[in-house]
Write a protein that holds these residues in place. Structure first.
Motif, PDB file in Angstrom:
ATOM      1  N   ASN A 287      77.786  -0.980 -18.170  1.00 13.49           N
ATOM      2  CA  ASN A 287      77.382   0.406 -18.372  1.00 13.49           C
ATOM      3  C   ASN A 287      78.068   1.331 -17.372  1.00 13.49           C
ATOM      4  O   ASN A 287      78.290   0.955 -16.223  1.00 13.49           O
ATOM      5  CB  ASN A 287      75.865   0.545 -18.228  1.00 13.49           C
ATOM      6  CG  ASN A 287      75.101  -0.264 -19.258  1.00 13.49           C
ATOM      7  OD1 ASN A 287      75.537  -0.378 -20.411  1.00 13.49           O
ATOM      8  ND2 ASN A 287      73.979  -0.824 -18.865  1.00 13.49           N
ATOM      9  N   LEU A 288      78.392   2.531 -17.821  1.00 11.18           N
ATOM     10  CA  LEU A 288      78.889   3.574 -16.928  1.00 11.18           C
ATOM     11  C   LEU A 288      77.715   4.467 -16.543  1.00 11.18           C
ATOM     12  O   LEU A 288      76.707   4.531 -17.252  1.00 11.18           O
ATOM     13  CB  LEU A 288      79.978   4.399 -17.617  1.00 11.18           C
ATOM     14  CG  LEU A 288      81.242   3.648 -18.040  1.00 11.18           C
ATOM     15  CD1 LEU A 288      82.254   4.618 -18.624  1.00 11.18           C
ATOM     16  CD2 LEU A 288      81.836   2.875 -16.881  1.00 11.18           C
ATOM     17  N   THR A 289      77.838   5.149 -15.421  1.00 13.93           N
ATOM     18  CA  THR A 289      76.771   6.031 -14.953  1.00 13.93           C
ATOM     19  C   THR A 289      77.347   7.413 -14.660  1.00 13.93           C
ATOM     20  O   THR A 289      78.503   7.550 -14.279  1.00 13.93           O
ATOM     21  CB  THR A 289      76.101   5.474 -13.681  1.00 13.93           C
ATOM     22  OG1 THR A 289      77.079   5.396 -12.623  1.00 13.93           O
ATOM     23  CG2 THR A 289      75.528   4.086 -13.927  1.00 13.93           C
ATOM     24  N   VAL A 290      76.516   8.422 -14.828  1.00 19.98           N
ATOM     25  CA  VAL A 290      76.903   9.789 -14.502  1.00 19.98           C
ATOM     26  C   VAL A 290      75.637  10.578 -14.171  1.00 19.98           C
ATOM     27  O   VAL A 290      74.578  10.344 -14.762  1.00 19.98           O
ATOM     28  CB  VAL A 290      77.664  10.465 -15.670  1.00 19.98           C
ATOM     29  CG1 VAL A 290      76.790  10.609 -16.907  1.00 19.98           C
ATOM     30  CG2 VAL A 290      78.227  11.820 -15.240  1.00 19.98           C
ATOM     31  N   THR A 291      75.736  11.471 -13.184  1.00 24.86           N
ATOM     32  CA  THR A 291      74.620  12.347 -12.813  1.00 24.86           C
ATOM     33  C   THR A 291      74.922  13.753 -13.314  1.00 24.86           C
ATOM     34  O   THR A 291      75.984  14.312 -13.014  1.00 24.86           O
ATOM     35  CB  THR A 291      74.416  12.356 -11.289  1.00 24.86           C
ATOM     36  OG1 THR A 291      74.111  11.028 -10.849  1.00 24.86           O
ATOM     37  CG2 THR A 291      73.283  13.276 -10.896  1.00 24.86           C
ATOM     38  N   VAL A 292      73.989  14.319 -14.085  1.00 31.43           N
ATOM     39  CA  VAL A 292      74.199  15.624 -14.719  1.00 31.43           C
ATOM     40  C   VAL A 292      73.178  16.630 -14.185  1.00 31.43           C
ATOM     41  O   VAL A 292      71.968  16.397 -14.285  1.00 31.43           O
ATOM     42  CB  VAL A 292      74.066  15.515 -16.250  1.00 31.43           C
ATOM     43  CG1 VAL A 292      74.238  16.888 -16.902  1.00 31.43           C
ATOM     44  CG2 VAL A 292      75.081  14.532 -16.798  1.00 31.43           C
ATOM     45  N   PRO A 293      73.628  17.743 -13.615  1.00 37.29           N
ATOM     46  CA  PRO A 293      72.684  18.771 -13.142  1.00 37.29           C
ATOM     47  C   PRO A 293      72.125  19.581 -14.313  1.00 37.29           C
ATOM     48  O   PRO A 293      72.823  19.861 -15.290  1.00 37.29           O
ATOM     49  CB  PRO A 293      73.555  19.644 -12.226  1.00 37.29           C
ATOM     50  CG  PRO A 293      74.949  19.453 -12.736  1.00 37.29           C
ATOM     51  CD  PRO A 293      75.031  18.069 -13.280  1.00 37.29           C
ATOM     52  N   VAL A 294      70.832  19.932 -14.226  1.00 37.86           N
ATOM     53  CA  VAL A 294      70.193  20.785 -15.231  1.00 37.86           C
ATOM     54  C   VAL A 294      69.403  21.863 -14.493  1.00 37.86           C
ATOM     55  O   VAL A 294      69.036  21.693 -13.328  1.00 37.86           O
ATOM     56  CB  VAL A 294      69.245  19.975 -16.159  1.00 37.86           C
ATOM     57  CG1 VAL A 294      70.026  18.922 -16.935  1.00 37.86           C
ATOM     58  CG2 VAL A 294      68.135  19.319 -15.354  1.00 37.86           C
ATOM     59  N   THR A 295      69.154  22.963 -15.174  1.00 33.36           N
ATOM     60  CA  THR A 295      68.368  24.037 -14.562  1.00 33.36           C
ATOM     61  C   THR A 295      66.884  23.682 -14.622  1.00 33.36           C
ATOM     62  O   THR A 295      66.461  22.811 -15.390  1.00 33.36           O
ATOM     63  CB  THR A 295      68.594  25.365 -15.296  1.00 33.36           C
ATOM     64  OG1 THR A 295      68.080  25.250 -16.635  1.00 33.36           O
ATOM     65  CG2 THR A 295      70.080  25.709 -15.355  1.00 33.36           C
ATOM     66  N   TYR A 296      66.083  24.400 -13.818  1.00 31.25           N
ATOM     67  CA  TYR A 296      64.644  24.153 -13.828  1.00 31.25           C
ATOM     68  C   TYR A 296      64.066  24.493 -15.194  1.00 31.25           C
ATOM     69  O   TYR A 296      63.189  23.792 -15.705  1.00 31.25           O
ATOM     70  CB  TYR A 296      63.959  24.994 -12.748  1.00 31.25           C
ATOM     71  CG  TYR A 296      62.461  24.882 -12.780  1.00 31.25           C
ATOM     72  CD1 TYR A 296      61.835  23.744 -12.282  1.00 31.25           C
ATOM     73  CD2 TYR A 296      61.674  25.894 -13.332  1.00 31.25           C
ATOM     74  CE1 TYR A 296      60.455  23.615 -12.330  1.00 31.25           C
ATOM     75  CE2 TYR A 296      60.300  25.778 -13.386  1.00 31.25           C
ATOM     76  CZ  TYR A 296      59.690  24.629 -12.883  1.00 31.25           C
ATOM     77  OH  TYR A 296      58.329  24.510 -12.942  1.00 31.25           O
TER      78      TYR A 296
END
Length: 389
Positions: A287-296
């Motif tokens: 598996n690959l991993t990625v961190t994605v920012p989101v707004t509140y």
């Protein structure tokens, strides 16, 4: 390697693994030690180079199930280098010649048939008979390293690899004699080995000291190889690295090592793969991993977010309302390539982004939200749990 060395060397101790170690444990131990003592990482360190050779030799035997079985059988029979007499042998001294075992003398009473000739024949690339052995020699195994980008490791790549190894000397066509007419060694009669008494009435074999185990002696030594018949050779070859390789993986390419001697087969090439980090993606197995920012607002109210993929178009994931920070979602089939050709998944971890600067309108909206939720205390349960512990 002499028969005595083979019997006495404890390859399990060299790799630091127990005798009942699994193939995976042996492979893991070898990779760790090979990386630590590799000549490229210890330039000018003769001890590290010698240690690396010992590690490679141990892995060559223990890493091959057939060779490992033969090695264990030989060690069980001879113990720590000494022959173990069977029941009824008595406590007195007796004469015993290992040639009876290695040469496979007879099948009748007192004979051992193929005996250990079959065992050691497979390890030393020679038959179990006592006939003169001027047969071809297999080339040495060669180990090299290659560094790939993260994307190349996932998708596979063909890379140029420059190797240096021992090969038949071109100046003398591998004969060791500048006239191309070496003579058979009179000491070993062309076998490349000599018997050596070891006490207790039995004998062992060692490489012939006069011909260095070649079975031939050059009357007029070649000026390039000094009579050895081998010279350093460099070549560049294109090596295909399969898709989905991981950092530290060791790939075996049969027949791509050093050329054999006197028509013998070439050795194998082992390529240790190093993978560079990616600025966006990571990896966990297939598996690959990625961190994605989101707004509140996205985390609280929900919505759809676009997520990048490695080497492909973005995917859209549905973000449920009330998604907490650190939650991981899955985009199926967007990971690394498996051995069967299928792909792992892309694991997407949500990270709520807190803005550093707010416009007046945004600040007013947050102040209004704070007043609307003034009665809520998200830390109430935390304090209750602390009191009850």
């Amino acid at each position: 390697m002499s028969t005595k060395d083979f019997i006495e060397k404890d390859y399990y101790k060299v790799l630091g693994v127990p005798k009942d170690a699994t193939e995976a444990e042996i492979k893991k131990a070898y990779r760790k030690l090979a990386r630590e003592f590799h000549p490229d990482a210890n330039k000018g360190n003769a001890r590290a180079e010698e240690r690396f050779k010992e590690i490679s030799e141990a892995n060559d035997v223990l890493g091959d199930p057939k060779k490992r079985k033969e090695y264990d059988e030989a060690r069980a029979l001879f113990g720590n280098g000494g022959f173990r007499p069977g029941p009824g042998a008595g406590g007195g001294s007796f004469n015993f010649d290992l040639s009876d075992l290695f040469g496979g003398q007879g099948q009748g009473a007192g004979g051992f048939g193929g005996g250990l000739g079959d065992v050691f024949g497979g390890l030393f690339n020679r038959g179990g008979t006592g006939a003169t052995r001027t047969q071809p020699r297999r080339g040495q195994d060669v180990e090299s390293e290659v560094t790939l980008s993260f994307t190349e490791a996932i998708e596979g790549a063909t890379v140029p690899l420059r190797m240096s190894s021992q090969a038949p000397c071109k100046a003398c066509s591998g004969t060791g004699d500048k006239n191309g007419t070496p003579r058979v060694c009179p000491t070993c009669v062309g076998t490349g080995q000599v018997a050596r008494g070891s006490g207790g009435g039995f004998s062992l074999t060692d490489p012939c000291p006069d011909c260095k185990g070649r079975g031939l002696i050059a009357e007029n030594p070649c000026e390039v190889c000094k009579g050895s018949g081998r010279a350093k050779s460099s070549r560049t070859m294109q090596v295909r690295i399969p898709a989905g390789v991981s950092d530290g993986q060791r790939i075996r390419l049969r027949g791509k090592g050093a050329p054999g001697e006197r028509g013998g087969p070439a050795g194998d090439l082992y390529v240790v793969v190093h993978v560079k980090d990616h600025p966006v993606f990571g990896r966990k197995g297939d598996n690959l991993t990625v961190t994605v920012p989101v707004t509140y607002a996205e985390a609280a109210l929900g919505g759809e977010i676009r997520v990048p993929t490695l080497g492909g178009p973005p995917v859209t994931l549905k973000l449920p309302a009330g998604t907490p920070n650190g939650r991981t979602m899955r985009a199926r089939g967007k990971g690394a390539v498996r051995k069967d050709g299928t792909r792992g998944d892309l694991l997407v971890t949500v990270e709520v982004s807190v803005p550093k600067d707010l416009s007046g309108k945004a600040r007013d909206a947050l102040e209004a939200y704070r007043e609307a939720t003034a009665g809520e205390d998200p830390r109430a349960e935390l304090f209750q749990a602390a009191k009850g512990a």
